[in-house]
Design a protein around this motif. Structure first.
Motif, mmCIF file in Angstrom:
data_model
loop_
_atom_site.group_PDB
_atom_site.id
_atom_site.type_symbol
_atom_site.label_atom_id
_atom_site.label_comp_id
_atom_site.label_asym_id
_atom_site.label_seq_id
_atom_site.Cartn_x
_atom_site.Cartn_y
_atom_site.Cartn_z
ATOM 1 N N UNK A 95 9.408 14.873 -9.018
ATOM 2 C CA UNK A 95 10.687 14.879 -9.729
ATOM 3 C C UNK A 95 11.449 14.686 -10.664
ATOM 4 N N UNK A 96 11.937 13.411 -9.261
ATOM 5 C CA UNK A 96 12.822 12.789 -10.010
ATOM 6 C C UNK A 96 12.512 11.389 -10.114
ATOM 7 N N UNK A 97 10.997 11.252 -11.269
ATOM 8 C CA UNK A 97 10.676 9.862 -11.976
ATOM 9 C C UNK A 97 11.306 8.536 -10.867
ATOM 10 N N UNK A 98 10.899 8.185 -10.443
ATOM 11 C CA UNK A 98 11.242 7.181 -9.516
ATOM 12 C C UNK A 98 10.272 6.141 -9.689
ATOM 13 N N UNK A 99 10.884 5.065 -9.411
ATOM 14 C CA UNK A 99 9.710 3.971 -9.033
ATOM 15 C C UNK A 99 9.859 3.549 -7.317
ATOM 16 N N UNK A 100 8.654 2.929 -7.087
ATOM 17 C CA UNK A 100 9.042 2.762 -5.333
ATOM 18 C C UNK A 100 8.498 0.667 -5.306
ATOM 19 N N UNK A 101 9.264 -0.323 -5.255
ATOM 20 C CA UNK A 101 8.891 -1.771 -4.979
ATOM 21 C C UNK A 101 8.977 -2.047 -3.369
ATOM 22 N N UNK A 102 8.584 -2.832 -3.049
ATOM 23 C CA UNK A 102 8.127 -3.299 -1.839
ATOM 24 C C UNK A 102 9.776 -4.135 -1.007
ATOM 25 N N UNK A 103 10.037 -3.703 -0.548
ATOM 26 C CA UNK A 103 11.212 -4.347 0.212
ATOM 27 C C UNK A 103 11.105 -5.707 0.440
ATOM 28 N N UNK A 125 0.725 11.958 11.729
ATOM 29 C CA UNK A 125 -0.261 10.969 12.125
ATOM 30 C C UNK A 125 -1.527 10.268 11.219
ATOM 31 N N UNK A 126 -1.839 9.107 10.655
ATOM 32 C CA UNK A 126 -2.788 8.602 9.866
ATOM 33 C C UNK A 126 -3.945 7.817 10.301
ATOM 34 N N UNK A 127 -4.633 8.219 10.011
ATOM 35 C CA UNK A 127 -6.184 7.393 10.469
ATOM 36 C C UNK A 127 -6.099 6.659 9.293
ATOM 37 N N UNK A 128 -6.104 7.455 8.368
ATOM 38 C CA UNK A 128 -6.709 6.409 6.856
ATOM 39 C C UNK A 128 -6.321 5.027 6.928
ATOM 40 N N UNK A 129 -7.554 4.479 6.583
ATOM 41 C CA UNK A 129 -7.489 2.945 6.066
ATOM 42 C C UNK A 129 -6.163 3.075 4.799
ATOM 43 N N UNK A 130 -5.419 1.230 5.545
ATOM 44 C CA UNK A 130 -4.308 1.522 3.853
ATOM 45 C C UNK A 130 -4.831 0.842 3.015
ATOM 46 N N UNK A 131 -5.648 0.410 2.985
ATOM 47 C CA UNK A 131 -6.534 0.481 1.056
ATOM 48 C C UNK A 131 -7.177 1.758 0.752
ATOM 49 N N UNK A 132 -7.597 2.412 1.185
ATOM 50 C CA UNK A 132 -7.986 3.715 0.331
ATOM 51 C C UNK A 132 -7.131 4.927 -0.334
ATOM 52 N N UNK A 133 -7.938 5.332 -0.621
ATOM 53 C CA UNK A 133 -7.305 6.529 -1.502
ATOM 54 C C UNK A 133 -6.595 8.327 -0.713
ATOM 55 N N UNK A 134 -7.362 8.429 0.138
ATOM 56 C CA UNK A 134 -6.762 9.570 1.171
ATOM 57 C C UNK A 134 -5.223 8.172 1.442
ATOM 58 N N UNK A 169 -3.263 6.124 0.408
ATOM 59 C CA UNK A 169 -2.924 7.113 -0.866
ATOM 60 C C UNK A 169 -2.211 7.901 -1.101
ATOM 61 N N UNK A 170 -2.662 8.839 -0.835
ATOM 62 C CA UNK A 170 -2.398 10.167 -0.949
ATOM 63 C C UNK A 170 -1.804 10.783 0.264
ATOM 64 N N UNK A 171 -1.572 11.001 1.465
ATOM 65 C CA UNK A 171 -0.691 10.881 2.776
ATOM 66 C C UNK A 171 0.389 10.339 2.068
ATOM 67 N N UNK A 172 0.517 9.266 2.143
ATOM 68 C CA UNK A 172 1.655 8.339 2.294
ATOM 69 C C UNK A 172 2.350 9.528 0.980
ATOM 70 N N UNK A 229 0.850 -0.999 -0.158
ATOM 71 C CA UNK A 229 -0.310 0.167 0.058
ATOM 72 C C UNK A 229 1.134 1.290 0.571
ATOM 73 N N UNK A 230 2.339 1.246 0.917
ATOM 74 C CA UNK A 230 3.183 2.412 0.533
ATOM 75 C C UNK A 230 3.562 2.399 -0.484
ATOM 76 N N UNK A 231 4.482 1.891 -1.065
ATOM 77 C CA UNK A 231 4.423 1.765 -2.693
ATOM 78 C C UNK A 231 3.331 1.935 -3.565
ATOM 79 N N UNK A 232 2.646 1.652 -3.686
ATOM 80 C CA UNK A 232 1.138 1.850 -4.528
ATOM 81 C C UNK A 232 0.966 3.738 -4.158
ATOM 82 N N UNK A 233 0.579 3.576 -3.760
ATOM 83 C CA UNK A 233 0.737 5.217 -2.437
ATOM 84 C C UNK A 233 2.114 6.416 -2.758
ATOM 85 N N UNK A 234 3.005 6.186 -3.370
ATOM 86 C CA UNK A 234 4.547 6.295 -2.836
ATOM 87 C C UNK A 234 3.819 6.878 -4.894
#
Length: 187
Positions: A76-84, A147-156, A158-161, A64-69
């Motif tokens: 600006x750095x045109x990066x991709x993010x992948x789960x470790x 402080x992140x109250x949003x559920x991990x599988x929500x659009x909110x 992803x936006x916070x992440x 979920x964090x990778x998807x949000x990022x």
């Protein structure tokens, strides 16, 4: 006096938002060693590792964090993010996230190798406190507390992440001066 009142009003507004269940961020820590070159090196020809530490659901949170990022993170750095947990990235750079940490959690210490094994770094109660950092090996280059109250599988969520990612990986380090060409000149 006017500035003081406006700071108080903003603080109260942010505190009210936090208690109302809205995601909130605190200011970002930048080490003098962080430069935009670090972020560019981390993204050079590979995805940036996303390492999530938590008492539960590590792999789902990493995804979920990778998807949000990838969706809302720094562009600006045109990066991709992948789960470790699902990649063999050998880069010394990573973005490390700790979910549900105690109120006293220290964002600067999150990159240390012994952070994951210390039970005091995780809360048994739901605190909604998240620590995030951009690390080079076990050195913290940037970090912040949220402080992140949003559920991990929500659009909110992803936006916070994504916003946290944009705060961590900036093009300029506000702790450095423009005329600082040598690291020794920056201290």
């Amino acid at each position: 006096m006017k500035k003081t009142l406006s700071y108080i009003a903003i603080s109260l507004l942010l505190a009210g938002c936090a208690t109302a269940g809205y995601d909130s961020l605190r200011s970002t820590y930048y080490s003098l060693g962080y430069t935009k070159g670090d972020a560019l090196l981390a993204a050079s020809g590979q995805a940036i590792k996303v390492n999530v530490v938590s008492k539960k659901e590590n792999e789902a949170l990493e995804q979920n964090v990778s998807v949000g990022l990838n969706k809302y993170g720094p562009k600006w750095l045109d990066a991709k993010y992948a789960p470790a947990s699902s990649t063999e990235i050998k880069s010394p750079y990573q973005m490390k996230w700790a979910f549900n940490v105690p109120e006293s959690g220290n964002a600067i210490s999150i990159c240390r190798k012994d952070y994951n094994s210390n039970a005091k770094n995780f809360s048994t109660e739901n605190t909604s406190v998240v620590l995030a950092a951009f690390c080079l090996n076990s050195k913290t280059l940037t970090s912040l507390r949220a402080r992140v109250y949003s559920a991990p599988n929500t659009e909110e969520f992803s936006k916070t992440i994504g916003l946290i990612g944009r705060k961590l990986l900036t093009t300029t380090n506000p702790e450095r001066f423009d005329d600082c060409t040598n690291f020794d000149d920056c201290s």
